[in-house]
Write a protein that holds these residues in place. Structure first.
Motif, PDB file in Angstrom:
ATOM      1  N   PRO A 163     -13.557  69.857  -6.771  1.00  0.00           N
ATOM      2  CA  PRO A 163     -14.327  69.135  -5.673  1.00  0.00           C
ATOM      3  C   PRO A 163     -13.857  68.750  -4.685  1.00  0.00           C
ATOM      4  N   VAL A 164     -13.674  68.508  -3.727  1.00  0.00           N
ATOM      5  CA  VAL A 164     -12.923  67.886  -2.144  1.00  0.00           C
ATOM      6  C   VAL A 164     -13.613  66.856  -1.941  1.00  0.00           C
ATOM      7  N   VAL A 165     -12.251  65.492  -1.969  1.00  0.00           N
ATOM      8  CA  VAL A 165     -13.021  64.669  -1.520  1.00  0.00           C
ATOM      9  C   VAL A 165     -12.015  64.151  -0.412  1.00  0.00           C
ATOM     10  N   ALA A 192     -21.232  62.193  11.535  1.00  0.00           N
ATOM     11  CA  ALA A 192     -20.876  63.452  10.975  1.00  0.00           C
ATOM     12  C   ALA A 192     -20.400  64.158  11.246  1.00  0.00           C
ATOM     13  N   ASP A 193     -20.751  65.535  12.066  1.00  0.00           N
ATOM     14  CA  ASP A 193     -20.533  66.841  12.243  1.00  0.00           C
ATOM     15  C   ASP A 193     -19.599  67.233  12.818  1.00  0.00           C
ATOM     16  N   ARG A 194     -19.009  65.805  13.205  1.00  0.00           N
ATOM     17  CA  ARG A 194     -17.187  65.692  13.848  1.00  0.00           C
ATOM     18  C   ARG A 194     -16.332  65.683  12.916  1.00  0.00           C
ATOM     19  N   LEU A 195     -16.792  65.776  11.560  1.00  0.00           N
ATOM     20  CA  LEU A 195     -15.702  65.023  10.180  1.00  0.00           C
ATOM     21  C   LEU A 195     -15.445  66.684   9.408  1.00  0.00           C
ATOM     22  N   GLY A 196     -16.172  67.304   9.848  1.00  0.00           N
ATOM     23  CA  GLY A 196     -15.105  68.973   9.184  1.00  0.00           C
ATOM     24  C   GLY A 196     -16.689  69.121   8.270  1.00  0.00           C
ATOM     25  N   LYS A 197     -16.696  70.031   7.726  1.00  0.00           N
ATOM     26  CA  LYS A 197     -17.207  70.838   7.221  1.00  0.00           C
ATOM     27  C   LYS A 197     -16.325  71.492   5.833  1.00  0.00           C
ATOM     28  N   GLY A 198     -17.027  71.194   4.823  1.00  0.00           N
ATOM     29  CA  GLY A 198     -16.016  71.361   3.483  1.00  0.00           C
ATOM     30  C   GLY A 198     -15.733  70.320   2.263  1.00  0.00           C
ATOM     31  N   TYR A 199     -15.995  69.212   2.695  1.00  0.00           N
ATOM     32  CA  TYR A 199     -15.955  67.999   1.133  1.00  0.00           C
ATOM     33  C   TYR A 199     -16.954  68.145   1.228  1.00  0.00           C
ATOM     34  N   ASP A 200     -17.088  67.043  -0.656  1.00  0.00           N
ATOM     35  CA  ASP A 200     -18.207  67.444  -1.400  1.00  0.00           C
ATOM     36  C   ASP A 200     -18.737  65.142  -1.378  1.00  0.00           C
ATOM     37  N   TYR A 201     -17.708  64.563  -1.618  1.00  0.00           N
ATOM     38  CA  TYR A 201     -17.379  62.975  -1.293  1.00  0.00           C
ATOM     39  C   TYR A 201     -16.392  62.653  -0.184  1.00  0.00           C
ATOM     40  N   MET A 222     -28.613  51.382  -8.278  1.00  0.00           N
ATOM     41  CA  MET A 222     -27.803  51.467  -9.347  1.00  0.00           C
ATOM     42  C   MET A 222     -26.860  52.695 -10.240  1.00  0.00           C
ATOM     43  N   ASP A 223     -27.822  53.681  -9.617  1.00  0.00           N
ATOM     44  CA  ASP A 223     -27.652  54.871 -10.153  1.00  0.00           C
ATOM     45  C   ASP A 223     -27.470  55.649  -9.736  1.00  0.00           C
ATOM     46  N   VAL A 224     -27.546  57.041  -9.154  1.00  0.00           N
ATOM     47  CA  VAL A 224     -28.178  58.178  -8.367  1.00  0.00           C
ATOM     48  C   VAL A 224     -27.685  59.474  -8.350  1.00  0.00           C
ATOM     49  N   THR A 225     -28.016  60.012  -8.583  1.00  0.00           N
ATOM     50  CA  THR A 225     -27.228  61.491  -7.776  1.00  0.00           C
ATOM     51  C   THR A 225     -27.755  62.486  -6.730  1.00  0.00           C
ATOM     52  N   TYR A 226     -26.820  62.728  -5.611  1.00  0.00           N
ATOM     53  CA  TYR A 226     -27.146  63.834  -5.097  1.00  0.00           C
ATOM     54  C   TYR A 226     -26.817  64.420  -4.378  1.00  0.00           C
ATOM     55  N   PRO A 227     -27.008  66.273  -4.398  1.00  0.00           N
ATOM     56  CA  PRO A 227     -26.043  66.873  -4.265  1.00  0.00           C
ATOM     57  C   PRO A 227     -25.185  67.116  -3.307  1.00  0.00           C
ATOM     58  N   ALA A 228     -23.928  68.043  -2.903  1.00  0.00           N
ATOM     59  CA  ALA A 228     -22.761  67.084  -2.294  1.00  0.00           C
ATOM     60  C   ALA A 228     -23.609  68.264  -0.611  1.00  0.00           C
ATOM     61  N   PRO A 229     -22.509  67.823   0.408  1.00  0.00           N
ATOM     62  CA  PRO A 229     -21.993  66.538   0.894  1.00  0.00           C
ATOM     63  C   PRO A 229     -22.807  65.208   0.397  1.00  0.00           C
ATOM     64  N   VAL A 230     -22.017  64.305   0.393  1.00  0.00           N
ATOM     65  CA  VAL A 230     -22.256  62.793   0.317  1.00  0.00           C
ATOM     66  C   VAL A 230     -21.236  62.204   0.813  1.00  0.00           C
ATOM     67  N   ILE A 231     -22.014  60.897   2.382  1.00  0.00           N
ATOM     68  CA  ILE A 231     -21.521  60.289   2.803  1.00  0.00           C
ATOM     69  C   ILE A 231     -21.260  59.128   2.740  1.00  0.00           C
ATOM     70  N   ARG A 232     -20.824  58.023   1.919  1.00  0.00           N
ATOM     71  CA  ARG A 232     -20.418  56.249   1.340  1.00  0.00           C
ATOM     72  C   ARG A 232     -19.690  55.586   1.586  1.00  0.00           C
ATOM     73  N   TYR A 233     -20.328  54.244   1.942  1.00  0.00           N
ATOM     74  CA  TYR A 233     -19.615  53.382   2.293  1.00  0.00           C
ATOM     75  C   TYR A 233     -19.189  52.888   1.213  1.00  0.00           C
ATOM     76  N   LYS A 257     -18.090  69.607  -9.881  1.00  0.00           N
ATOM     77  CA  LYS A 257     -17.649  71.069  -9.286  1.00  0.00           C
ATOM     78  C   LYS A 257     -18.143  70.946  -7.329  1.00  0.00           C
ATOM     79  N   HIS A 258     -16.849  72.270  -6.865  1.00  0.00           N
ATOM     80  CA  HIS A 258     -17.301  71.773  -5.581  1.00  0.00           C
ATOM     81  C   HIS A 258     -18.487  72.565  -5.070  1.00  0.00           C
ATOM     82  N   GLY A 259     -19.561  71.576  -3.872  1.00  0.00           N
ATOM     83  CA  GLY A 259     -20.662  72.045  -3.917  1.00  0.00           C
ATOM     84  C   GLY A 259     -21.844  71.505  -4.587  1.00  0.00           C
ATOM     85  N   GLY A 260     -21.142  71.317  -5.337  1.00  0.00           N
ATOM     86  CA  GLY A 260     -22.421  70.897  -6.846  1.00  0.00           C
ATOM     87  C   GLY A 260     -22.691  69.821  -6.557  1.00  0.00           C
TER      88      GLY A 260
END
Ligand SMILES: [Mn+2]
Length: 433
Positions: A163-165, A192-201, A222-233, A257-260
């Motif tokens: 994984p890449v954070v 978001a597209d100016r922040l690069g590609k390749g991170y998962d979170y 309180m509990d949720v799952t998304y496919p990567a990439p996710v942008i969060r505050y 995992k990366h892309g998971g």
């Protein structure tokens, strides 16, 4: 890879020039430590605005040191990554980097310069057994190329698909600014597209409401799952204003995992003090001074504790020592009911009072006024309830902040700190030009 993501601690904050919040921060720290001990994450991330002001007090710095040193003693395997936000002094945070590097605590203050040298990327990449972290502090403007170059380096190294954070302190397009003083469209956001590609979170700080970008409906899930990439505050540690009508949490994030998949759980922060508006926004505002003072007494007697903001009809007759009367009432309750002197005035002033209150100035008179406080002093009848001494203090604070900013800028340019005395002379000189 498992991380705990928090941001915007604003350590050392003194609210309304009056109220030290260090006990509230200590209360937060206790919870954070328990969560780290229970969850044993690979890393704890603090995405900027660690401190509330550029030069935090010695007491604040001491609490910071005690907490993070204590945390590393208890959990020496856990990495802690702290980046500077816009409230922090980038160079001061960076200056402590080497000292903390004896532990697994990483302090990254200064963003990469625009004229970078070979190998600059290594200062921002932290490789853990479980995955990669890009520790990017607050930075001005668009850095798309730099961010992508960091992500590209990791892509090359990441042969095992870990994984890449990435961390950041910025306003991203599509955010919900509830609780902040700005409106959407009035702040500069980055796409978001100016922040690069390749991170998962992308672990962001700067906005105080916890939220996952492009999933507004799940903000409070309180509990949720998304496919990567996710942008969060993660949102701030504490409420910073009365307008933040949402719970504050830290984010516990697991990436398989990366892309998971990115699994996010929110851990609810228990706050020592709450924020109240009196009367509540849904009730009619106070119509007289007497009503306000009685309302406040009732509020205190009912056992309520925390920060209080008042809503008063514009037409209410408020005496000049109003604030003092309020403080006198609150003094009975120790420091536990805290007054926000910024009153919400409800309704419009009557046309007649507007006309009579308006002060007329000659142009030359205005030209002679070089202090904004002079102008406010001469027109203060137009602002019922205005506490001139508080305003004066606030101006002083702004002035000091500007001076510090200039000092910071100069220190960063020359690579050394300049004395405050020099900066003052410089400011005066430029005023004349
Ligand atoms: Mn910020």
């Amino acid at each position: 890879m498992k991380i705990i993501h928090t941001a915007d601690l604003h350590l050392g904050q003194v609210l309304y020039q009056n109220y030290d919040r260090s006990d509230e921060h200590d209360h937060f720290f206790q919870q954070l430590k328990e969560w780290c001990k229970a969850e044993k994450p690979d890393a704890l991330l603090v995405s900027g605005d660690v401190f509330d002001i550029l030069i935090p007090s010695i007491n604040t710095k001491k609490r910071f040191n005690e907490f993070f040193v204590g945390l590393q003693k208890e959990l020496p395997e856990m990495h802690v990554v702290i980046t500077a936000g816009n409230h922090d002094s980038a160079s001061r945070i960076q200056a402590d980097h080497d000292v903390w590097s004896f532990s697994n605590t990483h302090l990254i203050g200064v963003a990469p310069s625009l004229t970078v040298e070979d190998g600059w990327q290594e200062n921002y990449i932290i490789e853990l057994p479980a995955g990669f972290i890009i520790a990017m502090p607050f930075m001005q403007g668009d850095r798309a190329q730099q961010l992508q170059s960091l992500l590209d380096i990791i892509a090359e190294r990441n042969t095992e698909g870990k994984p890449v954070v990435m961390m950041g302190h910025l306003a991203v397009t599509g955010l919900d600014p509830t609780g902040h003083n700005f409106e959407v469209g009035k702040i500069e956001t980055q796409n978001a597209d100016r922040l690069g590609k390749g991170y998962d979170y992308l672990a962001l700080g700067h906005i105080h409401k916890p939220q996952t970008i492009s999933h507004p409906e799940d903000c409070m899930a309180m509990d949720v799952t998304y496919p990567a990439p996710v942008i969060r505050y993660s949102g701030s540690a504490l409420h910073v204003s009365c307008d933040e009508q949402y719970p504050h949490t830290v984010s516990l994030v697991e990436i398989d995992k990366h892309g998971g998949n990115v699994h996010i759980r929110q851990l609810r922060i228990d706050e020592l003090r709450h924020f109240y508006t009196l009367p509540a926004m849904t009730d009619p505002a106070f119509t007289s001074e007497e009503e306000v003072l009685d309302g406040l007494k009732d509020f205190c007697q009912a056992g309520n504790r925390g920060y209080v903001r008042l809503r008063i009809e514009y037409a209410a007759d408020i005496s000049s020592n109003f604030n003092q009367q309020v403080y006198d009432i609150l003094a009975t309750y120790g420091d536990e009911v805290r007054f926000n002197p910024k009153i919400i005035w409800v309704g419009q002033p009557a046309a007649s009072t507007m006309a009579s209150a308006k002060t007329v100035f000659e142009v030359s008179e205005l030209q002679d006024m070089d202090d904004p406080l002079d102008f406010i002093e001469k027109t203060k009848e137009q602002y019922p309830g205005l506490d001139f001494s508080i305003l004066k203090e606030m101006f002083k604070e702004v002035e000091a902040e500007i001076r510090r900013f200039k000092e910071e800028g100069k220190a960063e340019k020359t690579g050394e700190k300049s004395s405050t005395a020099e900066v003052i002379t410089e400011t005066k000189k430029s005023d004349k030009e």
